[in-house]
Design a protein around this motif. Structure first.
Motif, mmCIF file in Angstrom:
data_model
loop_
_atom_site.group_PDB
_atom_site.id
_atom_site.type_symbol
_atom_site.label_atom_id
_atom_site.label_comp_id
_atom_site.label_asym_id
_atom_site.label_seq_id
_atom_site.Cartn_x
_atom_site.Cartn_y
_atom_site.Cartn_z
ATOM 1 N N LYS A 132 0.855 -1.187 0.000
ATOM 2 C CA LYS A 132 0.000 0.000 0.000
ATOM 3 C C LYS A 132 0.889 1.235 0.000
ATOM 4 C CE LYS A 132 -3.651 -2.514 2.366
ATOM 5 N NZ LYS A 132 -4.497 -2.636 3.594
ATOM 6 N N ASN A 138 0.754 9.188 4.606
ATOM 7 C CA ASN A 138 -0.614 9.687 4.414
ATOM 8 C C ASN A 138 -0.920 10.095 2.977
ATOM 9 O OD1 ASN A 138 -1.290 9.420 7.208
ATOM 10 N ND2 ASN A 138 -0.079 11.266 7.607
ATOM 11 N N LYS A 139 -0.487 9.271 2.008
ATOM 12 C CA LYS A 139 -0.833 9.492 0.613
ATOM 13 C C LYS A 139 -1.827 8.417 0.180
ATOM 14 C CE LYS A 139 3.498 11.719 -0.789
ATOM 15 N NZ LYS A 139 4.676 11.648 -1.682
ATOM 16 N N ASP A 140 -2.826 8.809 -0.593
ATOM 17 C CA ASP A 140 -3.861 7.893 -1.040
ATOM 18 C C ASP A 140 -3.505 7.375 -2.427
ATOM 19 O OD1 ASP A 140 -6.158 6.444 -1.293
ATOM 20 O OD2 ASP A 140 -7.437 8.160 -1.806
#
Length: 209
Positions: A132, A138-140
């Motif tokens: 992931k 905190n990167k989507d």
């Protein structure tokens, strides 16, 4: 950057954990990798997607592995993501589309750096399921892979981006060399109809000598 247990280190269902400098680490990774891939006859291409950037020492694990693999003959495997042509947050989705257009129904193995507990730094994790990318900062980003290989390069919990920037390249390079050596060994052995039995036979023979 990404925020099972093996024949050698069973600890539940999270995959294998192999310390990068333990004896025969690359061979253990090769055995584990082969054990996770299909053993029946299949024409599905095996594609390694090495994620990261050379602009951050901690996040350079993936492209270092890709570069080392690009210097070896690893047929029947394919590799994407190198220091020269990295796969990172900006181009990840575009690269995945390109890979899936080029390879029909591939088995994708995502390779990425991650942060973890202090006692786990230097550990390589391999198992089922995707990596992931960007989770640790905190990167989507979309998950990558049917299988994953991740290396814990530093400690999580505080100022992750700064920690990645200040991770020792010496450790990351050693981990990358171990991962690349294990994948290269697996490439010499992987034949879908008999790959697991071949490697397991070698391991059983070593354990009885």
């Amino acid at each position: 950057m990404n925020l099972k247990t093996s024949l050698f280190d069973k600890r539940g269902g999270d995959g294998a954990r192999i310390l990068h400098d333990e004896p025969r680490a690359s061979h253990k990774l090769a055995v584990e990798l082969i054990s996770l891939m299909p053993v029946s006859l299949t024409n599905r291409p095996v594609v390694f997607v090495c994620i990261g950037t050379d602009r951050s020492t901690g996040d350079s694990l993936g492209p270092l592995v890709g570069t080392l693999l690009s210097e070896k003959v690893i047929s029947p495997f394919h590799v994407y993501g190198t220091l020269e042509d990295p796969i990172h947050a900006v181009n990840l989705e575009e690269k995945l589309i390109e890979i899936k257009k080029k390879h029909f129904n591939p088995i994708i193995i995502g390779i990425d750096a991650c942060l973890g507990r202090l006692k786990s730094v230097g550990v390589i994790q391999i198992g089922e399921g995707p990596v992931k990318p960007g989770a640790g900062v905190n990167k989507d980003l979309p998950p990558v892979g049917d299988l994953h290989i991740t290396g814990i390069v530093n400690v999580s919990g505080f100022m992750e981006f700064f920690v990645l920037q200040n991770t020792r390249l010496n450790l990351v390079l050693k981990m990358a060399k171990m991962i690349a050596a294990g994948i290269h060994e697996a490439s010499l052995t992987y034949h879908p109809s008999n790959s697991w039995s071949n490697l397991k036979m070698n391991v059983d023979r070593e354990q009885t000598t």
